[in-house]
Design a protein around this motif. Structure first.
Motif, PDB file in Angstrom:
ATOM      1  N   PRO A  98      15.702 -31.269 -18.648  1.00 45.83           N
ATOM      2  CA  PRO A  98      15.231 -30.028 -19.271  1.00 45.83           C
ATOM      3  C   PRO A  98      13.743 -30.118 -19.585  1.00 45.83           C
ATOM      4  CG  PRO A  98      16.462 -31.313 -20.863  1.00 45.83           C
ATOM      5  CD  PRO A  98      16.587 -32.034 -19.550  1.00 45.83           C
ATOM      6  N   ILE A 125      16.744 -23.581 -18.796  1.00 46.26           N
ATOM      7  CA  ILE A 125      16.701 -25.049 -18.937  1.00 46.26           C
ATOM      8  C   ILE A 125      15.393 -25.498 -19.597  1.00 46.26           C
ATOM      9  CG2 ILE A 125      18.238 -25.499 -16.992  1.00 46.26           C
ATOM     10  CD1 ILE A 125      15.688 -26.249 -15.360  1.00 46.26           C
ATOM     11  N   MET A 176      21.035 -26.615 -22.532  1.00 51.22           N
ATOM     12  CA  MET A 176      19.949 -26.784 -21.562  1.00 51.22           C
ATOM     13  C   MET A 176      20.163 -28.055 -20.748  1.00 51.22           C
ATOM     14  SD  MET A 176      16.391 -25.942 -23.482  1.00 51.22           S
ATOM     15  CE  MET A 176      16.245 -24.587 -24.630  1.00 51.22           C
TER      16      MET A 176
END
Length: 507
Positions: free
Chosen positions: A387, A410, A454
């Protein structure tokens, strides 16, 4: 009767822009094409060839047919300092026009080489910024496939923005939605690339329009992405380009071993026992923040201070890449005078050399990537399943940030509000505070709540990226389809020539 050309008789001529962030993916592409059995001729200059000689030599020893052709870069003739062969080495952007003039001077040398090449050139894969290749492709009657280092998402954003610009519909201030996209993408003019938001000090709009005109003449486009990442935007871009779009990335994944990853883009002092790897090995999985702003990104000392203090205040271990060379003296002065490096040495690592980014991102200890959102870095972070903390600086990077934050979900942004044009960094003070940096890091690194979602999504995309380049993956298939397209073009061209000769005989 004409026959389909054998793979070994195909010669893909790859011509990158002489800029580090453009050389790296096109060098990867040369390896990727050669792995399919075609001949690849990589056209560059001596100092740029030195950046990837070790990696290419290793590929050649493995049996790949890659030839590196070096042209003389006429720096002095174009008004540049001698030895200035790469955009990253240009001493200030006031020399940008001279740099592109020197790029244009390569055309005559290249065409002489084309006449002598064996096998004959089958196609040109050209960086979009090397506009003269459009004329060369016409002269030699071969397809020109362009590469400009952007995603299909950004290509479609740019397409809509050009329409808005031509209709004078881009607002001077305030947010607006880019029309005709599958997602709601909101930006301001201050966040747009210089095509729509030109720099005040450096104005080369005529060169940009020349490049755009040449790009629109291209036979097709290759993209450093994979279809599953942005299928809706791939479909729209395919339609725009009459189906001649080949998504063949992530290109960085053609580097399979640590030495290839370490030497990608430049020489590196890395080896398996290197202190960098040992340092990373000492941390828990997904615990380290990696902060790197690309080969061109620059920060003022006051903005760097906010970045450094934000990393420190987050409490996470971190790697911070610092530019070396001209203009960095104030930053190094602050680091020394304030004891930042000494104060954070137990959990902070400062790197001032060429950084093997793909190698670092692939290490299990990396839990978050603080990035400027250049597309190379973006797709490398996606490939690693990491991420991101987004801090766009210039070019199309705000568009890439929108893709990461609002489409892929993300990433978290630090709140940067406007492009800082290359060469105009000193006109800006602090856009992003250290608190904003810390908050974004904590949001991404948190193993619960939003950060966990994420991370899970980033891992899924990383696995999808790896599957795309495998033997039955979408990108692998697209490489084979691109090669077949060139085979078919040559076959049709041979048939036309044979018919023309037959007509001449009859006459």
């Amino acid at each position: 009767m004409t026959t389909v050309p054998a793979l070994a008789d195909l010669n893909f001529v790859v011509i990158p822009l002489l800029s580090t962030s453009h050389l790296i993916p096109l060098t990867d592409m040369a390896k990727l094409l050669a792995q399919q059995g075609v001949t690849v001729t990589l056209v560059t200059t001596p100092l740029n060839a030195a950046r990837f000689t070790a990696a290419i030599d290793r590929a050649i020893r493995s049996g790949l047919v890659i030839r590196v052709v070096e042209l003389q870069f006429r720096a002095k003739e174009a008004g540049l300092p001698e030895g200035c062969e790469n955009h990253n080495d240009v001493p200030g952007l006031k020399y940008r026009r001279q740099f592109f003039a020197a790029i244009d001077m390569l055309q005559e040398q290249a065409e002489k080489l084309f006449e002598e090449m064996k096998p004959k050139p089958s196609c040109i894969i050209s960086d979009a910024y090397v506009a003269w290749t459009a004329e060369t492709a016409d002269k030699f009657q071969i397809p020109r496939i362009v590469f400009d280092g952007m995603s299909c998402f950004t290509q479609m954003c740019m397409h809509s923005l050009y329409i808005m610009r031509d209709q004078n519909k881009i607002p001077e201030s305030g947010p607006f939605v880019i029309p005709d996209l599958p997602d709601r993408i909101e930006v301001t003019k201050a966040q747009l690339p210089p095509h729509f938001n030109p720099a005040r000090a450096i104005f080369i709009q005529d060169i940009r329009e020349k490049i755009r005109t040449a790009q629109n003449r291209a036979y097709g486009v290759v993209i450093n992405t994979f279809e599953e990442l942005e299928q809706r935007y791939v479909d729209k871009f395919q339609k725009l380009k009459n189906g001649r779009v080949w998504c063949i990335g992530p290109l960085s994944l053609c580097n399979n071993d640590d030495l290839d990853k370490a030497q990608r883009g430049n020489k590196s002092t890395f080896d398996k026992e290197d202190s960098l790897t040992k340092w990373l090995d000492s941390w828990q999985p997904e615990s380290v923040v990696f902060a790197c702003f690309g080969s061109l990104g620059r920060m003022t000392v006051v903005q760097f201070v906010e970045l450094a203090l934000g990393l420190e205040a987050s409490g996470y271990p971190f790697i911070l890449v610092i530019k070396a060379g001209e203009g960095q003296t104030p930053i190094e002065g602050w680091i020394s005078e304030n004891g930042f490096e000494e104060r954070t040495k137990e959990r902070g690592l400062l790197i001032r050399d060429w950084t093997p980014q793909v190698l670092i991102l692939s290490h299990p200890a990396i839990g978050g990537f603080l990035t400027h959102c250049g597309w190379n870095s973006t797709v490398e972070g996606i490939s690693a399943g990491v991420p991101m903390i987004t801090w766009p600086l210039f070019a199309e990077q705000f568009l890439n940030e929108r893709f990461l934050v609002h489409v892929l979900n993300i990433a978290a942004g630090v709140g940067s509000q406007a492009i800082v044009h290359l060469g105009e960094e000193e006109k800006f003070e602090v856009q992003v505070t250290n608190k904003a940096v810390t908050d974004a890091i904590e949001k991404v690194m948190d193993k619960e709540k939003e950060g966990n979602e994420m991370r899970k999504r980033a891992r899924e995309l990383g696995e999808m990226a790896k599957r795309a380049v495998e033997g039955d993956g979408s990108s692998y298939l697209n490489v084979t389809l691109l090669i077949k397209e060139i085979q078919d073009f040559q076959l049709n061209q041979s048939a036309k020539n044979a018919n023309a000769q037959a007509c001449d005989v009859l006459v």
